[in-house]
Design an enzyme around this catalytic site. Sequence first.
Site, mmCIF file in Angstrom:
data_model
loop_
_atom_site.group_PDB
_atom_site.id
_atom_site.type_symbol
_atom_site.label_atom_id
_atom_site.label_comp_id
_atom_site.label_asym_id
_atom_site.label_seq_id
_atom_site.Cartn_x
_atom_site.Cartn_y
_atom_site.Cartn_z
ATOM 1 N N CYS A 24 2.466 1.354 -4.803
ATOM 2 C CA CYS A 24 2.172 -0.045 -4.477
ATOM 3 C C CYS A 24 1.859 -0.849 -5.729
ATOM 4 C CB CYS A 24 1.058 -0.158 -3.449
ATOM 5 S SG CYS A 24 -0.313 0.972 -3.608
ATOM 6 N N ILE A 35 -4.105 4.414 0.445
ATOM 7 C CA ILE A 35 -4.646 4.825 1.742
ATOM 8 C C ILE A 35 -5.822 5.785 1.575
ATOM 9 C CG2 ILE A 35 -4.119 6.038 3.907
ATOM 10 C CD1 ILE A 35 -1.177 5.135 3.477
ATOM 11 N N PHE A 92 0.837 -1.201 0.000
ATOM 12 C CA PHE A 92 0.000 0.000 0.000
ATOM 13 C C PHE A 92 0.869 1.246 0.000
ATOM 14 C CE2 PHE A 92 0.779 -0.791 4.491
ATOM 15 C CZ PHE A 92 0.954 0.480 5.027
ATOM 16 N N CYS A 93 0.248 2.357 -0.413
ATOM 17 C CA CYS A 93 0.918 3.652 -0.457
ATOM 18 C C CYS A 93 -0.168 4.718 -0.361
ATOM 19 C CB CYS A 93 1.752 3.788 -1.725
ATOM 20 S SG CYS A 93 0.810 3.517 -3.248
ATOM 21 N N THR A 94 0.146 5.943 -0.690
ATOM 22 C CA THR A 94 -0.818 7.028 -0.521
ATOM 23 C C THR A 94 -2.022 6.886 -1.443
ATOM 24 O OG1 THR A 94 0.988 8.516 0.103
ATOM 25 C CG2 THR A 94 -1.111 9.532 -0.503
#
EC number: 1.14.-.-
Length: 263
Positions: free
Chosen positions: A189, A211, A182-184
């Site tokens: 990701c 996210i 996951f990432c922003t």
Amino acid sequence: MQEILNIAAYKFVAIDDSPVLREDLRERAQALGLMGTILLAPEGINLFLAGLPDAVRSFVAGLRADVRFADLETKESWSAAQPFRRMLVKLKREIIRMDHPAIQPAAGRAPGVDAPTLKRWLDQGHDDEGREIALLDTRNDFEVDEGSFDGAIDWRITKFTEFPPALKAHRADFAGKTVVSFCTGGIRCEKAAILMREEGIENVLQLEGGILKYFEEVGGAHYHGDCFVFDGRRALAPDLSARAADASARAAEDVGLSSGLKK
């Protein structure tokens, strides 16, 4: 009153006319009074924009009129003030720098998991096959410090180009687990998940929309803190409100994440 609409979007798609597209997008964005950053590269587009709602939506509608971006998905949030200082459209080698040219998301992506499904897995402590969930944070260390999923793996990388060697050093840690990168907003990701699959790691998924999409769909369940963003808002809470609306953090000048922006 939250008057400014902020959007984040990206798409991995072949672009062979970046110089022409750059001028077109810059002219249209400036005419609409938008501010933010757009990155163009042969592998796709990555953008963070803010402005009055009608202006932002008009720009997105125009962008989607191009068949390459017809299915572009945006993530929205609101702010009381403009979080960017100027309008930039940049040409890059990659829309998110990994320095791993074999990774071509436009040619095929790793499977994803949506926010409601991930929340359900975290609620029950395993995926639907009974495997342990390994949440892998692919962001930079200073972003992770603002907030992350509970129990997430954090390799303390300072830039995304450090992810491939970190993966090689830790790949054995994922045996028998379902890995969710996951990432922003999803862009890092997506590349990370492809690399993990190419490295032979099984059961790799990416969190769809990152996210911010998770916040939008299920709130802050199993998450602590806020989500760092590269603009004057500094971070967003799980309700997508700006935690530091008056912070003096600089507006994003390079969302390629290689500038080493510090808190």
